[in-house]
Design a protein around this motif. Sequence first.
Motif, PDB file in Angstrom:
ATOM      1  N   ALA A  60      57.564  28.712  -5.885  1.00  0.00           N
ATOM      2  CA  ALA A  60      58.416  29.908  -5.760  1.00  0.00           C
ATOM      3  C   ALA A  60      59.149  30.123  -7.070  1.00  0.00           C
ATOM      4  O   ALA A  60      59.602  29.168  -7.714  1.00  0.00           O
ATOM      5  N   TYR A  61      59.246  31.388  -7.454  1.00  0.00           N
ATOM      6  CA  TYR A  61      60.052  31.789  -8.600  1.00  0.00           C
ATOM      7  C   TYR A  61      61.215  32.630  -8.104  1.00  0.00           C
ATOM      8  O   TYR A  61      61.031  33.593  -7.337  1.00  0.00           O
ATOM      9  N   ARG A  62      62.421  32.284  -8.558  1.00  0.00           N
ATOM     10  CA  ARG A  62      63.605  33.112  -8.328  1.00  0.00           C
ATOM     11  C   ARG A  62      64.192  33.469  -9.681  1.00  0.00           C
ATOM     12  O   ARG A  62      64.520  32.580 -10.466  1.00  0.00           O
ATOM     13  N   VAL A  63      64.321  34.740  -9.928  1.00  0.00           N
ATOM     14  CA  VAL A  63      64.974  35.190 -11.156  1.00  0.00           C
ATOM     15  C   VAL A  63      66.250  35.917 -10.759  1.00  0.00           C
ATOM     16  O   VAL A  63      66.205  36.916 -10.032  1.00  0.00           O
ATOM     17  N   GLN A  64      67.365  35.398 -11.227  1.00  0.00           N
ATOM     18  CA  GLN A  64      68.662  36.005 -10.938  1.00  0.00           C
ATOM     19  C   GLN A  64      69.184  36.666 -12.208  1.00  0.00           C
ATOM     20  O   GLN A  64      69.356  36.015 -13.233  1.00  0.00           O
ATOM     21  N   GLU A  65      69.422  37.952 -12.114  1.00  0.00           N
ATOM     22  CA  GLU A  65      70.005  38.699 -13.223  1.00  0.00           C
ATOM     23  C   GLU A  65      71.400  39.131 -12.824  1.00  0.00           C
ATOM     24  O   GLU A  65      71.600  39.704 -11.758  1.00  0.00           O
ATOM     25  N   ARG A  66      72.359  38.851 -13.685  1.00  0.00           N
ATOM     26  CA  ARG A  66      73.745  39.201 -13.387  1.00  0.00           C
ATOM     27  C   ARG A  66      74.302  40.059 -14.514  1.00  0.00           C
ATOM     28  O   ARG A  66      74.405  39.615 -15.660  1.00  0.00           O
ATOM     29  N   THR A  67      74.641  41.290 -14.183  1.00  0.00           N
ATOM     30  CA  THR A  67      75.414  42.139 -15.076  1.00  0.00           C
ATOM     31  C   THR A  67      76.871  42.000 -14.650  1.00  0.00           C
ATOM     32  O   THR A  67      77.187  42.131 -13.468  1.00  0.00           O
ATOM     33  N   TYR A  68      77.747  41.732 -15.602  1.00  0.00           N
ATOM     34  CA  TYR A  68      79.107  41.368 -15.217  1.00  0.00           C
ATOM     35  C   TYR A  68      80.136  41.975 -16.156  1.00  0.00           C
ATOM     36  O   TYR A  68      79.837  42.359 -17.297  1.00  0.00           O
ATOM     37  N   ALA A  69      81.350  42.062 -15.651  1.00  0.00           N
ATOM     38  CA  ALA A  69      82.522  42.429 -16.446  1.00  0.00           C
ATOM     39  C   ALA A  69      83.712  41.656 -15.894  1.00  0.00           C
ATOM     40  O   ALA A  69      83.966  41.692 -14.689  1.00  0.00           O
ATOM     41  N   ASN A  70      84.416  40.943 -16.762  1.00  0.00           N
ATOM     42  CA  ASN A  70      85.596  40.183 -16.373  1.00  0.00           C
ATOM     43  C   ASN A  70      86.773  40.614 -17.231  1.00  0.00           C
ATOM     44  O   ASN A  70      86.626  40.811 -18.447  1.00  0.00           O
ATOM     45  N   ALA A  71      87.929  40.741 -16.625  1.00  0.00           N
ATOM     46  CA  ALA A  71      89.138  41.070 -17.366  1.00  0.00           C
ATOM     47  C   ALA A  71      90.315  40.341 -16.733  1.00  0.00           C
ATOM     48  O   ALA A  71      90.439  40.288 -15.505  1.00  0.00           O
ATOM     49  N   THR A  72      91.171  39.779 -17.580  1.00  0.00           N
ATOM     50  CA  THR A  72      92.369  39.079 -17.130  1.00  0.00           C
ATOM     51  C   THR A  72      93.566  39.653 -17.861  1.00  0.00           C
ATOM     52  O   THR A  72      93.525  39.832 -19.082  1.00  0.00           O
ATOM     53  N   ALA A  73      94.622  39.937 -17.127  1.00  0.00           N
ATOM     54  CA  ALA A  73      95.806  40.542 -17.726  1.00  0.00           C
ATOM     55  C   ALA A  73      97.059  39.957 -17.098  1.00  0.00           C
ATOM     56  O   ALA A  73      97.033  39.440 -15.976  1.00  0.00           O
ATOM     57  N   SER A  74      98.161  40.048 -17.833  1.00  0.00           N
ATOM     58  CA  SER A  74      99.461  39.592 -17.342  1.00  0.00           C
ATOM     59  C   SER A  74     100.529  40.559 -17.815  1.00  0.00           C
ATOM     60  O   SER A  74     100.573  40.928 -19.001  1.00  0.00           O
ATOM     61  N   MET A 220      68.133  39.854  -7.695  1.00  0.00           N
ATOM     62  CA  MET A 220      67.257  38.692  -7.607  1.00  0.00           C
ATOM     63  C   MET A 220      65.852  39.166  -7.305  1.00  0.00           C
ATOM     64  O   MET A 220      65.628  39.984  -6.421  1.00  0.00           O
ATOM     65  N   TRP A 221      64.900  38.632  -8.083  1.00  0.00           N
ATOM     66  CA  TRP A 221      63.474  38.855  -7.853  1.00  0.00           C
ATOM     67  C   TRP A 221      62.885  37.532  -7.369  1.00  0.00           C
ATOM     68  O   TRP A 221      63.179  36.469  -7.924  1.00  0.00           O
ATOM     69  N   PHE A 222      62.067  37.600  -6.340  1.00  0.00           N
ATOM     70  CA  PHE A 222      61.554  36.376  -5.719  1.00  0.00           C
ATOM     71  C   PHE A 222      60.094  36.560  -5.333  1.00  0.00           C
ATOM     72  O   PHE A 222      59.716  37.605  -4.773  1.00  0.00           O
ATOM     73  N   VAL A 223      59.278  35.581  -5.632  1.00  0.00           N
ATOM     74  CA  VAL A 223      57.895  35.519  -5.130  1.00  0.00           C
ATOM     75  C   VAL A 223      57.594  34.069  -4.793  1.00  0.00           C
ATOM     76  O   VAL A 223      58.115  33.150  -5.427  1.00  0.00           O
ATOM     77  N   ASN A 224      56.767  33.850  -3.776  1.00  0.00           N
ATOM     78  CA  ASN A 224      56.304  32.486  -3.516  1.00  0.00           C
ATOM     79  C   ASN A 224      54.828  32.488  -3.151  1.00  0.00           C
ATOM     80  O   ASN A 224      54.218  33.540  -2.914  1.00  0.00           O
ATOM     81  N   SER A 225      54.274  31.312  -3.111  1.00  0.00           N
ATOM     82  CA  SER A 225      52.830  31.157  -2.927  1.00  0.00           C
ATOM     83  C   SER A 225      52.391  31.417  -1.499  1.00  0.00           C
ATOM     84  O   SER A 225      51.189  31.478  -1.222  1.00  0.00           O
ATOM     85  N   GLU A 226      53.327  31.591  -0.573  1.00  0.00           N
ATOM     86  CA  GLU A 226      52.976  31.901   0.819  1.00  0.00           C
ATOM     87  C   GLU A 226      52.818  33.405   1.054  1.00  0.00           C
ATOM     88  O   GLU A 226      52.423  33.808   2.142  1.00  0.00           O
ATOM     89  N   GLY A 227      53.167  34.204   0.052  1.00  0.00           N
ATOM     90  CA  GLY A 227      53.036  35.645   0.196  1.00  0.00           C
ATOM     91  C   GLY A 227      54.348  36.377   0.385  1.00  0.00           C
ATOM     92  O   GLY A 227      54.367  37.601   0.521  1.00  0.00           O
ATOM     93  N   SER A 228      55.466  35.648   0.407  1.00  0.00           N
ATOM     94  CA  SER A 228      56.769  36.302   0.520  1.00  0.00           C
ATOM     95  C   SER A 228      57.221  36.800  -0.845  1.00  0.00           C
ATOM     96  O   SER A 228      56.942  36.182  -1.876  1.00  0.00           O
TER      97      SER A 228
END
Length: 582
Positions: A60-74, A220-228
């Motif tokens: 099985a292959y799982r590819v996780q792509e994360r587009t993100y933005a973080n900001a911290t303020a006080s 997330m993109w996912f494929v496995n050898s069982e056909g899922s």
Amino acid sequence: MNLLAITKPTLAIIVLVAVAAPVPAQLAEDNVLMRVMRDELARSMAELQLEDAEKPYFLAYRVQERTYANATASLGGLRSASAGVNRSLIVELRVGDYVFDNTNFRASANAAAMMPVVASLSVDDDYDTLRRQIWLATDTAYKRALDQIAAKRAALRNRTQVKNVPDFSETPPHVYHGGSDGRLDTAPARTWARGVSGAMRGKAHLSRSEVRVSAYLERMWFVNSEGSEFVRETPYIELHALASAQAIDGTELEDFVALWVRRWEDLPEPMILAEHVRAMTKRLEQRREAPHMERYAGPVLFEGQAAAELVSQVFGPRLVAIRVPTFDNPAMQRSSARFHNPFLDRIGSRVLPRFLAVVSDPTIEAHDGVPLWGQPPVDDDGLPAQRTLLVERGILKTLLSTRVPLAEVPNSTASRWRDTPVPGNLFVNPSQGLGDEELRQELFALAADRGLDHAIIVRRIGSRAAKLNWRSGRFLGDGRSSRVEPLIGVYKAFPDGREELIPIAALPTLTESDFRNIVDVSEATSRHDTGFSPSVDGRAVGFAASPVSVITPALLFEDVNVMRPTADIPTPPLTPHPLAKG
């Protein structure tokens, strides 16, 4: 920056489906990454084999792509900000067969080599580059799997296993295409962090304050050898406003406001959010002046957010079935017994009173018109989300599980999120309950039986999800090994209606076994979002990437120990707060 200067019409939102966008199935078919994954999986299953060695039986292959933005303020000033995109590839390769393979085993000499292969992946959709990266990671995973199964066979050669449980369960293939060509607007993170933190300006009683805003679009993109296969999108935005103050004696007091939404436009109106933040700072000011309570033993009523956190922090983690691996070292194998979930031995036994049931149901989208945070339509094994009855009439029926079977829970409940099972929306359903006034009468009757002139009501408990967002990493810690974060909204309640605020308290001895002794609940339920983590030896071991909605009634316990936290008290600053007047 003034929080009220933020106006919703000026905020961009996460665009999930563009005008005239292709349908998800077409997007998956045309996607370069999916074509690479399918092509390399087919070639690996056909050709990947060392001479005289086993071929993979599952890949099985799982590819996780994360587009993100973080900001911290006080106090209205930006402390840090970041934005970007990254991809990671997880290769799950198994040699042997479903009954016995290379997994569920740890070698003491090289524990890291027993873990799945995780590799960084190019964020550019270049077919040749991606194909080469996945090919190299697959080669590493295959060689590692051969070493794993050889070490596992050698370790078990002179052992007789008491429970012969298969290493992997077979499931029918499932296809889900939920992707889009949407994008994440990262710009509002800074605006919200500055604006919300500005609502705490001028509060001289605060020793620290901070707002952290994080926005994510996970694919997330996912494929496995069982056909899922699946393509899945999970957008979410989390906002934590955190503050602390010191009591007169130096005790650190902390509080928070936590929000999770799917889109920027779902955040509360700025004026409403400002009121939440000001209410938090007011609570801290009141707690600074409140007298401490040393110890209490008797009935305790947990209402609202406190009831949800209690379920999430103490009872909920026991509803997760995690298989303890086999170790090659006998001493480590004996030590691993502490990782065993005692609820595995209690399936079919009473864990709650007869009038309570517990259900994990990620398929329900809303409660009283408010969206819930159930897990996505498919889990990380590609299985469709499903409702699972965990407790019925107080009896434990099963636990949440993945495709890694246990003797007590042989089949997956489609609950895999990252590497562990996680509940969807967690419902604690009462078959009978009391009205608010009746519940309080019962509380004071139980207190009178103990000869007490008051009882304890808890309305807020510290959040572990907020703790992870505090810059020091120690937000809401109490210095104890308690399973429950400190009580930050706790009151002495008297039969005449009076309530006395207690600045902070702890539940040092409360465990999942105490939930059997709940004597009554409210007839009404309320919903709260919180972070969720499985536990090992009664301690949290990590957080899922997204929150969980907990729907529960108020919970009345007959016998709970409440005491002042025993952590050392820091010395107050030598000079007055710079914002203090005079």
